[in-house]
Structures are given as structure tokens and as C-alpha cells.
Design a protein around this motif. Sequence first.
Motif: not given
Length: 450
Positions: A59-61, A363-369, A371-372
Amino acid sequence: MKKVKKILALAISSLMVTSALTGCASNGDKKTDEGTKPAAEEKKENVTLNIFQFKVEIDKEFKEAAQAYTAEHPNVKINVETVGGGADYGAALRAKIQGGTEPSIFNIGGPQDVKDWESRLVDLTNEPWTKQALDGVLSGVTVNNKVYAMPFAVEGYGFVYNKEIFQAAGIDAKGVKDYASLEKAVKDLDTKIKAGELKSKYPNLEAAFELPAKETWVTGLHTSNAAISQEFNSSLDAFAAKKIDFKNGEALKALIDLQANYSPSAKSKEKLSTVDYATQVDQGLAIERVAMIQQGNWIYGGVQKIDPKVADKLDILPMSVKGGKEDTIPMGVPMYWAVNNKGTAAEQAAAKDFLNWLYTSEKGKDYIVNKFFFIPPFKGYESLQPKDPLGAAVKRYAEAGKTTPWVFMGYPTGWGMEVLGQEIQKYLAGQEDWNAVIKNSQAKWEEMRK
């Protein structure tokens, strides 16, 4: 089944093959370095996206990712609402829409949800990410060669355990490869806990397991899947089935009993129906109050926030089915992103662009792997290997071909949680025997399929 194992093994082991996705553009969109720019943005039309999603662990990430996107697309505002964990996301989504509030992006499961929500699903067949999807991950949301949703991730679950507690108890986790060895390991651990042999090192340790029977998605969907996936080869097979035989009904009982009999509520099992996800994970495994739980790689981020040292001690034991397939973990796509066709053309364009950005931009990929802690369902992630031990464990099982499919996405709507999950609660409370659980659940499946 062999094809699915091969697909997932390839998917996880390469994480995820080659071919970058950035720079792809859908019809009517302008190519940029960060993904695609919808026509709505070029006109600087202000757009608000309301996203209704179920993954409480991120949720936060996820909200941070949405902020990162809007920083690059100032004409887009994103509101995120998360309902999951102890809540029934499907029921909450139905209530939201019935109340007249239409989310721009929402989540669906597999073929049953596609049927239930077909009147609201945007055809995403021509989106650039569909060409990069790993083999098999779109099958559950594809009808007449049209793709109606985007996969979240590839996930696996089993018995997540604390390696150091097992070592302290003298248990060789590598030897736990079938139901018999799992049962022996649990009994040995229970003996040492009750004898106080682990008390000095693990003062909080109460029991081997914690079973959150309140969370009917854990029992009615995930636990049941281990047994029912022996009966159906895929969610599509389950979706097409007019009845369920429960060929491995006794094996399902064994999995439930093992977790219940070696939990803190072993002598008062009716209390298990009050045990929720937070009690199991945050107040259980994360503080070393229990040594193991039935969960998947998605719990890593939550445990890490509570105690990073404990998070790095975790691994996954197989979810062996007595008399069936053993030394395996169930693996599949947890949920899909769907775009609501009730939104304006500008909203639909922005929704598709956001999802493209999330999974295709760097940037999105960094979140996916990172941070998520997702295992991506797409190619183009070859430089982003899973850093957490649970992601690495799923990768290990996939590489070895030791997986079974997720078929619960093909259960009749509500059957897993509202029927089987609640029947299991009655069984644990002593209100009915296991034979009644099976018969009542079979009858309800047939009724719901008419």
C-alpha cells in the motif's frame, strides 16, 4: 502441467529474459523515454485516476509509485484505495460499484472474474506489455484471443519458516520433502518448544505454527489449492468444472489439522477463527512467536519492516499433499490489473499509460522488484534479480520445476472464501465433522455452477 512448470521455471530463473519494454507505444500515443504519453496528456487535459487495489503489503510503496508517476505527468492525479488482508476485496469492489463509485483501475482474479466483470473490462490486447508477457500468465484473462487484464506478478507460497529456529532445534530443513517428513519436523519442533529447550534463545516462541482461520482466503483458497490442484490442471479447468470430487479431501484435512494441532490454540481450536493475518505474520512469525506459517513471498516486505534480521532468516518449505504431489509449492499470478471502460476516454488512456509506466519504465521496474518485492510476469527484468530470500526461494522451486498451479482463480465466485473457508471454520470449532465440510462444499459448488 509440465508446460506450466517449464514456463514458470524459465520465467523466474531468467527474471526475466531479455528485451526492454521502454519506448513501446500504443495506438495514438507518443513514444517517450519513460514509457508512453497518452493523447490526454499532450493536450494537458487534467485527469483523475481512482485505483482500488487489494495488495495491503505494498500500500505505502504503491502510493509512492503513483506519486512518482504524477511527478512526471502533472496533469494526472491518482487516488489509491487499498482493501485486502482481513477484508474481502471482491465483496468490497462489488459494494463500491453498486454504490455508484467506479474505480479507474481495479483488480480481478482469473476466468471467473473476467466473466463476472466483462461488462466493465477494457480490451488491453494491443498494449505493449502483452508482447512481453511470460508464457501462460495471460491465459486466465484471455477470451477469444482478447486480453482483458494485466498480471500483477508471479508468486509462490508454502510453509514460510525461520531457518535459525529449525537449526537450533536440530531439524534439517533440506530433508523436508514430503508430508511425512514435514509432520515429523513439526512434531520434533513442538517437543523441543514444550520442553523449553529453545526458550533462552527464542523467549517469544510458543508454537510451531499459527493458523489464521479468520482469513478464509488462506484456508479456503490457498490451502485448498494445494489439494484441489491435484484434481484440476489449471484455473481454466476449475472454471469449466460443474462439480468437484475432492479427490484429495483427506490430504486437505491433514494440512489443516497439522497447522491447527501445532498452533498456540491447539487445545481451543475455536479460537483459530479469530486469528487474522496480522496475528499470524506481524505478531507471529515476525517476532519469532511461531516458527512457521503458511504464506508466500509477498510477506517479506512486511516482516522486514518489523524486524529485518528475522526477515532475512526466512525460507520456504514445500506444501506437500499427502498421497499426492509432494516437494512442491503452488505458484501463479495473484491478481490482475483491469481498466474500467466506464471511465472517460482520457481516463482510460491515462490508466493504461500508468500501468505501462509501472512495469516498463526503469523507475517503475525498480518499484516492482526492489520496493514491492514482486517477481515480474514480464520479460525485460534481466538486471533486476530478487534480493529477498523468499523471492529467491520461489525462484529455486521454479528452476527445479517443483511447482503446482493456482487453480483457485477458477472456483465459483465466493466459493473458496464464503463456502469452503467458512466450512473449515465450523470444523475447527467442532460444529461439524470433515465429512460435512466436503459434502456441503461439493453441493454448493454444483449449485453455483448451474
